[in-house]
Design an enzyme around this catalytic site. Structure first.
Site, short mmCIF file in Angstrom:
data_model
loop_
_atom_site.label_atom_id
_atom_site.label_comp_id
_atom_site.label_asym_id
_atom_site.label_seq_id
_atom_site.Cartn_x
_atom_site.Cartn_y
_atom_site.Cartn_z
N LYS A 217 0.84 -1.19 0.00
CA LYS A 217 0.00 0.00 0.00
C LYS A 217 0.88 1.26 0.00
CE LYS A 217 -4.16 -1.87 0.23
NZ LYS A 217 -5.20 -1.64 -0.78
N HIS B 271 -7.82 -12.56 -7.41
CA HIS B 271 -8.35 -11.33 -6.84
C HIS B 271 -9.76 -11.08 -7.35
CE1 HIS B 271 -8.87 -7.12 -5.79
NE2 HIS B 271 -7.91 -7.33 -4.90
N LYS C 153 1.14 -9.80 -1.11
CA LYS C 153 0.69 -9.73 -2.49
C LYS C 153 0.75 -8.30 -3.01
CE LYS C 153 -4.29 -8.93 -2.16
NZ LYS C 153 -4.26 -7.72 -3.03
N ASP D 40 -1.04 -5.18 -4.93
CA ASP D 40 -2.42 -4.72 -5.04
C ASP D 40 -2.93 -5.05 -6.43
OD1 ASP D 40 -4.37 -2.85 -3.38
OD2 ASP D 40 -4.59 -2.35 -5.50
N GLU D 41 -4.25 -5.14 -6.57
CA GLU D 41 -4.83 -5.43 -7.88
C GLU D 41 -4.65 -4.29 -8.87
OE1 GLU D 41 -8.20 -3.31 -5.74
OE2 GLU D 41 -6.55 -4.66 -5.22
#
Length: 436
Positions: free
Chosen positions: A163, A280, A189, A191-192
């Site tokens: 983030k 996701h 992971k 972020d999308e």
């Protein structure tokens, strides 16, 4: 005189060998004067597809390939009379899966193809025979496989994401990755919203994160799973996947619904990609959020993702920041965790607004075979990131030890600080503006 209700189309389920059919259950709203013919029209439209007889639509073709109406149930169950106007009904149609083959894109085209462009029709469920699912390899690792990779036997693994979602450069991403890994996060992971942007190209990002992961392992012995986002058009997606694995990524993430069904399976069934896959949920709402259109969420997030090979599925939690019905998020988890012919189970990861005070409610609903995915719930902890990770694990431990979370927090300052700030789950109030 022949009945207008074709006896081939209008069948009893007992007359069929259901091992040869996929059964779709629909919610239909209509003011039609002939509910049976409306259901029959759906069955025909999505199979032989002719609204009037054509010369080559022989009886043999119809016997072997037309959809069969096996159930029509008005809701409420009117018998003597029904009111005028629009009425709801549940209809069940059996589709010969030989029409489809063992693949998801054509399955979707059949059970909700042209009819998706009509009003007031929603797919409530799809029932798959083993003869159909035998054509899918499903998850390569599943819940047991990921637990083995992480060496976590009982507690839910904790997952974090980089983030802010996008905009930060490679050096910041690497620094944050290492900080998360040192804090004890099990899975990290992308972020999308970050795949291969100019400011943080995929290859450079993977190299940096793998380096950070290796540094933490050398320093502490703690190994994390890293899922870079390889989303792109499908030919480039496969190139991205191979590159990621060659560079040392030990997982792969795909925006599975935006990429199209079958894309995830192409990764899962590729022998060169022996790493777990994370699906996701972005874009999935376009398919399931309609009350009277689309597909049910447990099909979209559950059955489809498991057939397509997801080892871990992210989706919205009912207790977080995005409005979601409790029974829907639980049913998605059940679709991933419960027996499904010979397919391995898949880790559910209900996310979006997760903090330690929510964890016991989630574990009560779906058990400890889930992944705790948190963002602000760990980053914004008043004692810092490591305390945020510890608090999430402590919340899970309180459930595993059968100790109320408030009681357990008395001896765990990280958990207590989180509860003091965010509270514990309360069905009568919310700390999230989107759910107020």
């Amino acid at each position: 005189m022949n009945s207008k209700y074709d006896p081939i189309i209008f069948s009893q389920s007992e007359s069929l060998n259901l091992d040869e059919y996929i059964v779709a259950t629909y919610l239909m709203k209509s003011d039609t004067s002939d509910l049976l013919m409306r259901a029959g029209a759906v069955a025909v439209e999505q199979t032989t597809g002719t609204w009037m007889p054509v010369p080559d639509e022989t009886e043999e073709v119809r016997q072997n390939h037309v959809g069969r109406v096996i159930g029509v149930f008005p809701v409420p169950s009117y018998e003597a009379a029904a009111p005028e106007g629009e009425k709801s009904s549940i209809i069940r149609i059996a589709f010969p899966w030989k029409n489809i083959g063992q693949q998801l894109p054509e399955l979707l085209s059949t059970v909700f193809g042209n009819i998706s462009m009509t009003n007031n029709l929603k797919v409530l469920d799809l029932e798959f025979p083993k003869s159909f699912t035998d054509g899918f390899k499903g998850p390569k690792f599943g819940i047991k496989g990921i637990r083995k990779l992480l060496d976590i036997k009982e507690r839910p693994p904790v997952m974090a994401m980089i983030k802010p979602c996008t905009g930060i450069p490679i050096d910041v991403i690497k620094r944050q990755f290492k900080k998360l890994a040192l804090a004890g996060v099990d899975i990290i992971k992308d972020d999308e919203l970050i795949a291969n942007p100019v400011h943080a190209p995929l290859k450079e990002r993977i190299i940096a994160c793998v380096e950070a992961s290796n540094e933490v392992y050398e320093e502490t012995g703690h190994r994390v799973l890293y899922f870079p986002n390889i989303t792109d058009r499908q030919d480039i997606m496969l190139e991205n996947a191979k590159m990621a694995v060659e560079l040392g990524a030990n997982g792969l993430m795909l925006n599975a619904h935006a990429s199209g069904y079958g894309a995830l399976a192409a990764l899962a069934e590729n022998p060169d990609l022996n790493v777990p896959l994370l699906a996701h949920p972005c874009f999935a709402g376009a398919m399931y959020l309609g009350e009277n259109t689309g597909l049910s969420s447990h099909i979209v997030h559950g059955k489809f993702m498991r057939l397509d090979g997801a080892d871990l599925v992210v989706y919205n939690c009912a207790y977080g920041k995005v409005p979601t019905l409790k029974e829907r998020y639980i049913r998605i988890a059940q679709s991933l965790q419960s027996p499904f012919h010979d397919l391995k189970t898949t880790f559910p990861s209900p996310c979006a607004g997760i903090h330690p005070g929510i964890v016991p409610a989630m574990m009560k609903d779906i058990g400890n075979d889930m992944v705790i995915g948190a963002g602000a719930g760990m980053h914004a902890h008043p004692m810092g990131l490591k305390a945020g990770v510890d608090a999430l694990k402590q919340a899970a431990d309180s459930v595993l030890k059968n100790i109320p979370i408030e009681e357990y927090a008395k001896d765990h300052e990280e958990l207590q600080a989180a509860i003091d700030l965010w509270g514990v789950y309360d069905p009568n109030k919310s700390i999230f503006e989107l759910t107020k």
